[in-house]
Design a protein around this motif. Structure first.
Motif, PDB file in Angstrom:
ATOM      1  N   CYS A  11      11.281  -5.624 -10.268  1.00 53.29           N
ATOM      2  CA  CYS A  11      10.724  -5.418 -11.600  1.00 53.29           C
ATOM      3  C   CYS A  11      11.472  -4.079 -12.164  1.00 53.29           C
ATOM      4  O   CYS A  11      12.050  -3.258 -11.275  1.00 53.29           O
ATOM      5  CB  CYS A  11       9.313  -5.528 -11.657  1.00 53.29           C
ATOM      6  SG  CYS A  11       8.530  -4.034 -10.591  1.00 53.29           S
ATOM      7  N   ARG A  13      11.465  -0.364 -12.937  1.00 51.06           N
ATOM      8  CA  ARG A  13      10.920   0.670 -12.348  1.00 51.06           C
ATOM      9  C   ARG A  13       9.859   1.260 -13.067  1.00 51.06           C
ATOM     10  O   ARG A  13      10.056   1.593 -14.490  1.00 51.06           O
ATOM     11  CB  ARG A  13      12.005   1.819 -11.946  1.00 51.06           C
ATOM     12  CG  ARG A  13      12.572   1.593 -10.472  1.00 51.06           C
ATOM     13  CD  ARG A  13      13.171   3.040  -9.790  1.00 51.06           C
ATOM     14  NE  ARG A  13      14.199   3.492 -10.586  1.00 51.06           N
ATOM     15  CZ  ARG A  13      14.631   4.722 -10.469  1.00 51.06           C
ATOM     16  NH1 ARG A  13      13.945   5.457 -10.017  1.00 51.06           N
ATOM     17  NH2 ARG A  13      15.770   5.098 -11.144  1.00 51.06           N
ATOM     18  N   GLU A  16       5.425  -1.483 -11.303  1.00 54.70           N
ATOM     19  CA  GLU A  16       5.233  -1.965 -10.024  1.00 54.70           C
ATOM     20  C   GLU A  16       3.657  -2.132  -9.950  1.00 54.70           C
ATOM     21  O   GLU A  16       3.332  -3.121  -9.548  1.00 54.70           O
ATOM     22  CB  GLU A  16       5.428  -1.103  -8.850  1.00 54.70           C
ATOM     23  CG  GLU A  16       7.108  -0.795  -8.512  1.00 54.70           C
ATOM     24  CD  GLU A  16       7.488   0.321  -9.463  1.00 54.70           C
ATOM     25  OE1 GLU A  16       6.813   0.664 -10.286  1.00 54.70           O
ATOM     26  OE2 GLU A  16       8.953   0.412  -9.482  1.00 54.70           O
ATOM     27  N   THR A  20       1.971  -6.052  -9.326  1.00 55.48           N
ATOM     28  CA  THR A  20       0.675  -6.055  -8.280  1.00 55.48           C
ATOM     29  C   THR A  20      -0.379  -6.562  -8.725  1.00 55.48           C
ATOM     30  O   THR A  20      -0.963  -7.661  -8.172  1.00 55.48           O
ATOM     31  CB  THR A  20       0.483  -4.622  -7.728  1.00 55.48           C
ATOM     32  OG1 THR A  20       1.797  -3.853  -7.280  1.00 55.48           O
ATOM     33  CG2 THR A  20      -0.360  -4.573  -6.680  1.00 55.48           C
ATOM     34  N   ALA A  33       3.985  -2.139  -2.902  1.00 51.38           N
ATOM     35  CA  ALA A  33       4.932  -1.786  -3.924  1.00 51.38           C
ATOM     36  C   ALA A  33       5.984  -0.686  -3.573  1.00 51.38           C
ATOM     37  O   ALA A  33       5.711   0.344  -2.944  1.00 51.38           O
ATOM     38  CB  ALA A  33       3.999  -1.080  -5.303  1.00 51.38           C
ATOM     39  N   THR A  34       7.200  -1.024  -3.946  1.00 49.29           N
ATOM     40  CA  THR A  34       8.295   0.225  -3.658  1.00 49.29           C
ATOM     41  C   THR A  34       8.876   0.344  -5.037  1.00 49.29           C
ATOM     42  O   THR A  34       8.481  -0.074  -6.053  1.00 49.29           O
ATOM     43  CB  THR A  34       9.386  -0.349  -2.680  1.00 49.29           C
ATOM     44  OG1 THR A  34       9.769  -1.438  -3.164  1.00 49.29           O
ATOM     45  CG2 THR A  34       8.741  -0.678  -1.344  1.00 49.29           C
ATOM     46  N   GLY A  37      10.061  -2.686  -7.219  1.00 45.88           N
ATOM     47  CA  GLY A  37       9.815  -4.020  -6.825  1.00 45.88           C
ATOM     48  C   GLY A  37       8.568  -3.977  -5.825  1.00 45.88           C
ATOM     49  O   GLY A  37       7.862  -3.022  -5.583  1.00 45.88           O
ATOM     50  N   VAL A  38       8.075  -5.368  -5.445  1.00 45.38           N
ATOM     51  CA  VAL A  38       6.545  -5.461  -4.801  1.00 45.38           C
ATOM     52  C   VAL A  38       7.183  -6.536  -3.615  1.00 45.38           C
ATOM     53  O   VAL A  38       7.524  -7.645  -4.099  1.00 45.38           O
ATOM     54  CB  VAL A  38       5.656  -6.087  -5.837  1.00 45.38           C
ATOM     55  CG1 VAL A  38       4.419  -6.172  -5.071  1.00 45.38           C
ATOM     56  CG2 VAL A  38       5.382  -4.758  -6.658  1.00 45.38           C
TER      57      VAL A  38
END
Ligand SMILES: C[S@@+](CC[C@H](N)C(=O)[O-])C[C@H]1O[C@@H](n2cnc3c(N)ncnc32)[C@H](O)[C@@H]1O
Length: 401
Positions: A11, A13, A16, A20, A33-34, A37-38
């Motif tokens: 996704c 930045r 996230e 989620t 979540a990072t 992306g997730v």
């Protein structure tokens, strides 16, 4: 069927948190979540659901294998030991992409080649046929992510990026991606909060207004397109169609029970406006879903007592009514826009998404919130201005404390 699979959804930045929330509502578990992306776990249906209904994700991938590496030989070995044949036969065309964070590899291009060779050699050993490569329209995409010492291989479930909802034909200068537009709308509280009106005075091709209209009507973003998972071996087409129709019906029924905001907007250029009107029709919205008008943003009068303005204003230059380019920074335009917000949009909240981090200074208003969001690599802010009577005075007092 109920087997849990590992997924990763990419996704923009900064989005996230919203992704989620969406994934939870689809039944995803183990959500992490990072940046950008997730990762999550879920059944194949959860993977379908994310593709069909996420407004924020740009792609959904299934995690197939992962391992440590020292050299590209290890990448080859990992690719060769992964059971690709469970998902596609050797006829499926292939594209491999590699992304990296802090990887010591000299050449990602060479890493890509080695992974591709690992996949193709596996098929050659199984049935004597190597899949062919198609970088333009592959029937399957493999994505590899390498970190300092680990490589993860993913199979793409989406195909075209998910921000492509299937309705955009013409592009004006710089349309917002649909999933970034959806993120801004969610930052502004939609779809749970239902303002009286939603408006965008710099609507361009209409992305924010169309996304808002689809959101409040419960029209799922993936309802009009196909996905890469439909090309997988053993794909249960009938189950998928039943699932998709049910989810689309459910989402529309739920939304129909809620208040429908007025959706209003415009742009100064007739060309942008006609693209926006065409796009809205192609998105399946009825004629009256969005009230479009050609207008200089400075000429709007209050469209109602309260509402939410969501917009992605021009940056660097703007156009006058004759379509001439005017450099925005050199003009009185932004202070005038600030004055317009105070005078005509009293009772409203305005969300401005921009790469111009000085915009609040230019419009001479103090933002109540600033949310960082990335438009690809470009760092932007969603600035929120509360236009309630008296807000300024309260803020001034607080500043003195
Ligand atoms: C950054 S673009 C918005 C893109 C839009 N969000 C989309 O997805 O297509 C800014 C838009 O502002 C319009 N614009 C420039 N000056 C304007 C003005 N004075 N009044 C209204 N619109 C203006 C431009 O025509 C352009 O379409």
């Amino acid at each position: 069927v109920n087997q849990k699979l590992g997924f990763f959804a990419a996704c923009p930045r900064g989005a996230e948190e919203f992704l989620t929330t969406e994934l939870k509502s689809f039944g995803a578990t183990d959500i992490l979540a990072t940046g950008g992306g997730v990762s999550f776990n879920g059944t194949a249906q959860v993977g379908w659901h994310a593709n069909l209904a996420s407004r924020i994700a740009s792609r959904v991938l299934q995690r197939l294998s992962s391992g440590f590496y020292h050299s590209t030989d290890d990448l080859y070995a990992l690719a060769k030991s992964t059971a690709w044949e469970l998902f596609h036969d050797s006829q499926a065309t292939l594209r491999v992409d590699v992304s990296a964070t802090r990887s010591p590899l000299q050449s990602l291009q060479f890493a890509t080649l080695r992974i591709k060779d690992g996949i193709c050699d596996r098929y050659r050993d199984i049935d004597g046929q190597r899949p062919s490569i198609d970088t333009q329209n592959p029937t399957r995409r493999v994505l590899a992510h390498v970190t300092a010492n680990q490589c993860t291989l993913y199979l793409d479930w989406s195909g075209d990026s998910l921000f492509k909802r299937g309705w955009r034909r013409d592009a004006n200068d710089a349309p917002l991606k649909e999933n970034l537009a959806a993120t801004l709308l969610m930052v502004a509280g939609l779809p749970d909060q239902r303002p009286q009106a939603i408006m965008d005075p710099f609507c361009g091709s209409g992305t924010l207004l169309i996304e808002a209209a689809c959101m409040v009507r419960g029209m799922l973003p993936g309802g009009k397109r196909r996905f890469a998972f439909e090309d997988q071996l053993g794909f249960a087409a009938t189950d998928w169609q039943r699932f998709r129709d049910k989810q689309m019906h459910l989402a529309q029924t739920r939304a129909a029970a809620l208040k429908q905001p007025r959706i209003i907007g415009g742009d100064i250029t007739p060309a942008a406006l006609s693209i926006a009107i065409d796009n809205a029709a192609r998105a399946g919205l009825p004629d009256n879903a969005i009230e479009f008008r050609q207008s200089d943003a400075l000429h709007w009068q209050s469209p109602g007592e309260s509402g939410v303005m969501v917009t992605n204003p021009p940056y660097g230059e703007r156009l006058d009514m004759k379509g001439r380019k005017v450099i925005a920074q050199d003009e009185r335009f932004w202070p005038e826009f600030g004055t317009l917000l105070k005078r005509q949009f009293n009772g409203w909240q305005a969300w401005l998404l921009t790469a111009d981090l000085d915009l609040p200074g230019k419009i001479r208003l103090k933002p109540k919130r600033r949310t960082p969001l990335f438009n690809g690599p470009i760092e932007c802010r969603a600035f929120c201005f509360d236009m309630y009577v008296g807000t300024k005075r309260v803020e001034a007092k607080l500043d003195n404390v």
